[in-house]
Design an enzyme around this catalytic site. Sequence first.
Site, PDB file in Angstrom:
ATOM      1  N   HIS A  65       1.317  -1.559  -0.167  1.00 34.58           N
ATOM      2  CA  HIS A  65       0.836  -0.361  -0.204  1.00 34.58           C
ATOM      3  C   HIS A  65       0.971   1.291  -0.121  1.00 34.58           C
ATOM      4  O   HIS A  65       0.741   1.967  -0.784  1.00 34.58           O
ATOM      5  CB  HIS A  65      -0.887  -0.351   1.366  1.00 34.58           C
ATOM      6  CG  HIS A  65      -1.868  -1.096   0.722  1.00 34.58           C
ATOM      7  ND1 HIS A  65      -2.335  -1.421   2.189  1.00 34.58           N
ATOM      8  CD2 HIS A  65      -1.739  -1.405   0.685  1.00 34.58           C
ATOM      9  CE1 HIS A  65      -3.627  -2.320   1.349  1.00 34.58           C
ATOM     10  NE2 HIS A  65      -3.661  -2.667   0.980  1.00 34.58           N
ATOM     11  N   HIS A  95      -9.113  -1.646  -5.164  1.00 35.86           N
ATOM     12  CA  HIS A  95      -8.467  -1.943  -4.293  1.00 35.86           C
ATOM     13  C   HIS A  95      -7.374  -3.498  -5.081  1.00 35.86           C
ATOM     14  O   HIS A  95      -5.806  -3.590  -5.050  1.00 35.86           O
ATOM     15  CB  HIS A  95      -9.065  -3.131  -2.951  1.00 35.86           C
ATOM     16  CG  HIS A  95      -7.614  -3.275  -2.279  1.00 35.86           C
ATOM     17  ND1 HIS A  95      -6.967  -2.236  -1.545  1.00 35.86           N
ATOM     18  CD2 HIS A  95      -6.718  -4.774  -2.017  1.00 35.86           C
ATOM     19  CE1 HIS A  95      -5.867  -2.527  -0.713  1.00 35.86           C
ATOM     20  NE2 HIS A  95      -6.156  -3.201  -0.946  1.00 35.86           N
ATOM     21  N   ASP A 109      -3.385  -2.464  -5.192  1.00 35.32           N
ATOM     22  CA  ASP A 109      -2.446  -3.987  -5.202  1.00 35.32           C
ATOM     23  C   ASP A 109      -1.170  -4.180  -6.436  1.00 35.32           C
ATOM     24  O   ASP A 109       0.501  -4.063  -5.713  1.00 35.32           O
ATOM     25  CB  ASP A 109      -2.717  -5.079  -4.370  1.00 35.32           C
ATOM     26  CG  ASP A 109      -3.175  -5.013  -2.963  1.00 35.32           C
ATOM     27  OD1 ASP A 109      -3.049  -3.917  -2.228  1.00 35.32           O
ATOM     28  OD2 ASP A 109      -4.333  -6.042  -2.677  1.00 35.32           O
ATOM     29  N   HIS A 162      -0.822 -11.231  -5.403  1.00 31.91           N
ATOM     30  CA  HIS A 162       0.405 -11.012  -5.283  1.00 31.91           C
ATOM     31  C   HIS A 162       1.337 -11.856  -5.302  1.00 31.91           C
ATOM     32  O   HIS A 162       2.656 -11.197  -6.122  1.00 31.91           O
ATOM     33  CB  HIS A 162       0.860 -10.484  -3.671  1.00 31.91           C
ATOM     34  CG  HIS A 162       0.242 -10.236  -3.048  1.00 31.91           C
ATOM     35  ND1 HIS A 162       0.111  -8.629  -3.066  1.00 31.91           N
ATOM     36  CD2 HIS A 162      -1.018  -9.855  -2.182  1.00 31.91           C
ATOM     37  CE1 HIS A 162      -0.751  -7.522  -1.945  1.00 31.91           C
ATOM     38  NE2 HIS A 162      -1.903  -8.586  -1.628  1.00 31.91           N
TER      39      HIS A 162
END
Length: 318
Positions: free
Chosen positions: A85, A242, A246, A269
């Site tokens: 973030h 969001h 990321d 991720h």
Amino acid sequence: MYELSTRQCTLASELEFSGFGVHSGLPVTLTIAPASVDAGYQIARRLEDGSIVGPAEVHFSRITRTTLCTTIDLGESISVATIEHVISALSGLGIDNALITVTGAECPILDGSARLYAEEIIRAGIQVQPEKRKYIKVKRAVTVRNNDAFAALEPYNGRALDLEIDFDSAVIGRQRMIFDWTPRLYFEDVSSARTFGFSRDAKILRQAGYALGSSLENSIAVGEDQILNPDGLRFEDEFVRHKLLDAVGDLALGGLPIYGRFRSYKGGHALNALVLSGLFSSSANYEIVTADDLPLEFDALDDLPEGLGVNSYLRSVG
């Protein structure tokens, strides 16, 4: 705003944030300080005895874990988690060089988005540096897959992200966002999108040592058929926004801004890290260029509310 798009930038002053780790639940303080040209993003950890480990380059080669967040190794068996973030805020607003120091094993979650980081960066203003900005220009498409999920980096005349998510949830379902990057659009359309989780998974996650600091103040809680946060969503499609937030943070671990297009379906991720590894696996996939080699000139943050101190941000640009 030509200088802002062609020359490297750092912060005009140091910033400090205090909060809790979303997974550890432990208090932590994070500072972001100006850094010299070509430093990129550096991160250090201040231990309880006052000693400092690092700084180390925030780079995909240092990633040690991608379960629910991105964690990097600083050496000496010391790591820092949930870096995505704060890195997203820096990269999204066009900051090239910064030194991050944290007092714990995880960056503070704040409100679950990058908005508070971004607001303070804007208030601090930026310092335009003498060296030209460098970019990673994607020359050949690279794709990584995990069953039907994938992430790809492709040649593209610009900086774009195209993300799609598909959850077996009546609340989320299938969402897609196509985003052509500028600092202003990042701030307005991406930075305030919060992390999220399913209430049905909360007990299992906590038993595994995750989400110990998660609450309705820093996460969207998704029930079987409703959002459990009293104030609801900030955007109808906040979930995919969001995921894009990321991705901006994760892709910055390539070391330089990427000139090209990132595409992802059911990504996260792990795939974000893998596609960077794939890109750098062959020099035929990319080249390092300067801003003068690219047709980039973005709008900075010229029409944000004055209350955010944007006038001083722009004055610092010159």
